[in-house]
Structures are given as C-alpha cells and as structure tokens.
Design an enzyme around this catalytic site. Sequence first.
Site, short mmCIF file in Angstrom:
data_model
loop_
_atom_site.label_atom_id
_atom_site.label_comp_id
_atom_site.label_asym_id
_atom_site.label_seq_id
_atom_site.Cartn_x
_atom_site.Cartn_y
_atom_site.Cartn_z
N SER A 160 0.85 -1.19 0.00
CA SER A 160 0.00 0.00 0.00
C SER A 160 0.89 1.24 0.00
O SER A 160 2.08 1.16 0.34
CB SER A 160 -0.90 0.01 1.24
OG SER A 160 -0.09 0.17 2.39
N ASP B 54 -0.64 -1.67 -4.18
CA ASP B 54 -2.02 -1.96 -3.76
C ASP B 54 -2.76 -0.63 -3.54
O ASP B 54 -2.26 0.25 -2.84
CB ASP B 54 -1.95 -2.77 -2.44
CG ASP B 54 -3.29 -3.37 -2.05
OD1 ASP B 54 -4.15 -3.54 -2.94
OD2 ASP B 54 -3.46 -3.70 -0.86
N GLU C 52 -10.53 -0.98 -9.75
CA GLU C 52 -11.72 -1.34 -8.95
C GLU C 52 -12.97 -0.65 -9.48
O GLU C 52 -12.96 0.54 -9.77
CB GLU C 52 -11.46 -0.92 -7.50
CG GLU C 52 -12.60 -1.24 -6.53
CD GLU C 52 -12.19 -1.04 -5.07
OE1 GLU C 52 -11.06 -1.44 -4.69
OE2 GLU C 52 -12.98 -0.46 -4.32
N GLY D 251 -10.36 -5.66 6.40
CA GLY D 251 -10.39 -5.82 7.86
C GLY D 251 -11.40 -6.87 8.27
O GLY D 251 -11.77 -7.74 7.46
N HIS E 15 -10.86 -8.49 -2.95
CA HIS E 15 -10.22 -7.74 -1.86
C HIS E 15 -10.84 -8.17 -0.54
O HIS E 15 -11.91 -8.78 -0.51
CB HIS E 15 -10.41 -6.23 -2.08
CG HIS E 15 -9.44 -5.66 -3.04
ND1 HIS E 15 -8.39 -4.87 -2.66
CD2 HIS E 15 -9.32 -5.81 -4.38
CE1 HIS E 15 -7.68 -4.54 -3.72
NE2 HIS E 15 -8.22 -5.10 -4.79
N THR F 177 -9.45 -11.43 4.34
CA THR F 177 -9.50 -11.83 5.76
C THR F 177 -10.93 -12.08 6.22
O THR F 177 -11.80 -11.24 5.98
CB THR F 177 -8.89 -10.70 6.64
OG1 THR F 177 -7.52 -10.58 6.31
CG2 THR F 177 -9.06 -10.99 8.12
N ASN G 139 -6.77 -11.05 -2.02
CA ASN G 139 -5.92 -10.16 -1.23
C ASN G 139 -6.08 -10.43 0.26
O ASN G 139 -7.20 -10.38 0.78
CB ASN G 139 -6.33 -8.70 -1.49
CG ASN G 139 -5.97 -8.22 -2.88
OD1 ASN G 139 -5.68 -9.02 -3.76
ND2 ASN G 139 -6.00 -6.92 -3.07
N THR H 299 -4.98 -8.35 6.80
CA THR H 299 -5.29 -8.34 8.24
C THR H 299 -5.02 -9.69 8.91
O THR H 299 -4.49 -9.76 10.02
CB THR H 299 -6.77 -7.93 8.45
OG1 THR H 299 -7.00 -6.72 7.73
CG2 THR H 299 -7.08 -7.71 9.92
P1 13P Z 1 -7.81 -7.71 4.40
O1 13P Z 1 -6.96 -6.83 5.25
O2 13P Z 1 -9.24 -7.67 4.81
O3 13P Z 1 -7.28 -9.10 4.31
O4 13P Z 1 -7.81 -7.10 2.93
C1 13P Z 1 -6.61 -6.96 2.24
C2 13P Z 1 -6.80 -6.27 0.95
O5 13P Z 1 -7.83 -6.34 0.32
C3 13P Z 1 -5.67 -5.48 0.43
O6 13P Z 1 -5.96 -4.84 -0.76
#
Ligand code: 13P
Length: 284
Positions: free
Chosen positions: A49, A84, A136, A180, A207, A210, A229, A232
């Site tokens: 990022s 990212d 996106e 998240g 995306h 997590t 992706n 988290t």
């Molecule tokens: P998470 O942190 O929910 O795993 O998402 C990561 C993400 O989409 C990064 O672009």
Amino acid sequence: MLVNAKYILEKAKQENYAIAHFNINNLEWTKFILEECEACKQPVILGVSEGAIRYMGGYHVVSDMVKALDKDLNITIPVVLHLDHGSSFDSCKKAALAGFTSVMIDASSYSLEENIAITKRVVEMAKIYNVTVEAEVGSVGGQEDGVANELAYAKVEDCITFVQKTGIDFLAPALGSVHGLYKGEPKLDFTRMQEIKEKTNLPLVLHGGTGIPDNMIMKSISCGICKVNINTELQIAFSHAVREGLKKDDSVYDPRKIMKMGEESIKNKIKEKLILLSNRKEHN
Ligand code: 13P
C-alpha cells in the site's frame, strides 16, 4: 524472479485456482512470505500500500529490497511486486519507474467516467514498462463498519464498459467484501461475480480476503476470482504470536528475536492460504 501478473493470473483463470496477494509491511514479512511461498512452490503477489511504502522509506526501497531478497534467497517461484490501491496516476508511475511489476489504480471513489479516464491513462503508461494494471469498480468497504454497503456493489454493465474502455489486465469488482474484520458473514454476490467473469473474460480480484470462510473463497474461485488479497489475517497471526512470545519472556530486547517470534505463525497462515487458494489438499 520478478514478473508482471499477466501470465500467472491467466493460468489461474484457465485452471480454476487463485493466486495469493499478501501485503508486505517490512523486510521480515517479505522474507517470511517469499520463503514460505518458495517452500510451497506457489507464485505470489506482494501487495504494497502507499502507507506501507511511506513506512518503509519509499518506492525504491521497497523495490530494491524485494529484488535483493529474491536474489539472495534464491527464489525460483514467480514473484509480482504490486502497488495496492494506488491513489493516483503519479503513484502508479512512481511504482513503475521504481521497478514494481504491477499496479492497482483505485479511482473507485470517483464517478465511473472519471474512474475510466484515470485508469485508461495508467494503462497507457503501464504498457511502456510492461507493468500489469488492476482497477476497482464499485467500492470495497473499509474497516470502520465491517459490513459492505450494497449500493457500492459493482454493476455488471459498468464492469463491461470499464473493461472495454480501459484495457486493464484484471478487475476488482466490489461485491460485498470489506477490508479488515467482518461483522457477521460477508454477503458476497456470487451470481453477479459469475456474470462479470463471463461478460468481461478477465481474471477477477477479491479484496478483503481476511475473514471470508473457506467455502466462500472456494465458491468465489469457481465464479472467476483468480487473486485473493490478504492482509489483516497475517497481521493478526503475527502480532498474536509476538505478544504471546513477549509475555512468556519479558527479558527479550533484541529486535531480531522479537520479529522471529512471529515467523512460524505467519508462515503457517501463509501455507494454509496457499493450500486453500491453489485448490490442492496438501503440499509435499
Ligand atoms: P484484508 O486486510 O481484509 O485481508 O484485505 C486486504 C486487501 O484487500 C488489500 O488490498
């Protein structure tokens, strides 16, 4: 070997599995991820990022660090270095000039027309450097509420127009995932995912990996997701292990020993995700 994402994502699309995108935050994470993906013989996308780039010192620091680790650790799997959520044409260009092999331009907060215009410029620039482009449509929610806003789901027609007008390499349609932790179960729209896959014929990106249950990840892959992706979840695995390690032994002060406390836990999580995404039961 650093490569762009074109070949590995097209192959994943044809053979119905997904490539892991893990976010990196520092040298240790990058090393742990590369070592585990090499051990599992799975290609990987290292997502960075803009915040993580600032934290580590800049685009060149990240690019040179990844290339040096790739070389010194004798990594043989394909490795993609990916910006990212690039927020502007300029950040994508900086990444390409510094040696990133792939970028995401995230102009999803603009109107569809503006998103198209900005993304098109990034695609034209990226071609010069052989860099692949993700973008996106719709809007993936954030950490604040843990629930996706249904109004922000990508529309099929918008995705078709977007892909035709921009020439991107892979598409992240917002379809109910959030970054998240989730409140309750994610509400992914698989029907729309499948339709977007069929009508755009591009590898799709999920995306907010997590907290999405394994069965939903598998279903997403069958509906066109080729890149998942994850950030988290690795952060939680890592920080939990470090916290426990420090609780057990409060005399530790060597930063190398502290970082190492998270190694096994983060590597186990990476392996678990690689097994899931590569659609295989076990690695040798
Ligand atoms: P998470 O942190 O929910 O795993 O998402 C990561 C993400 O989409 C990064 O672009």
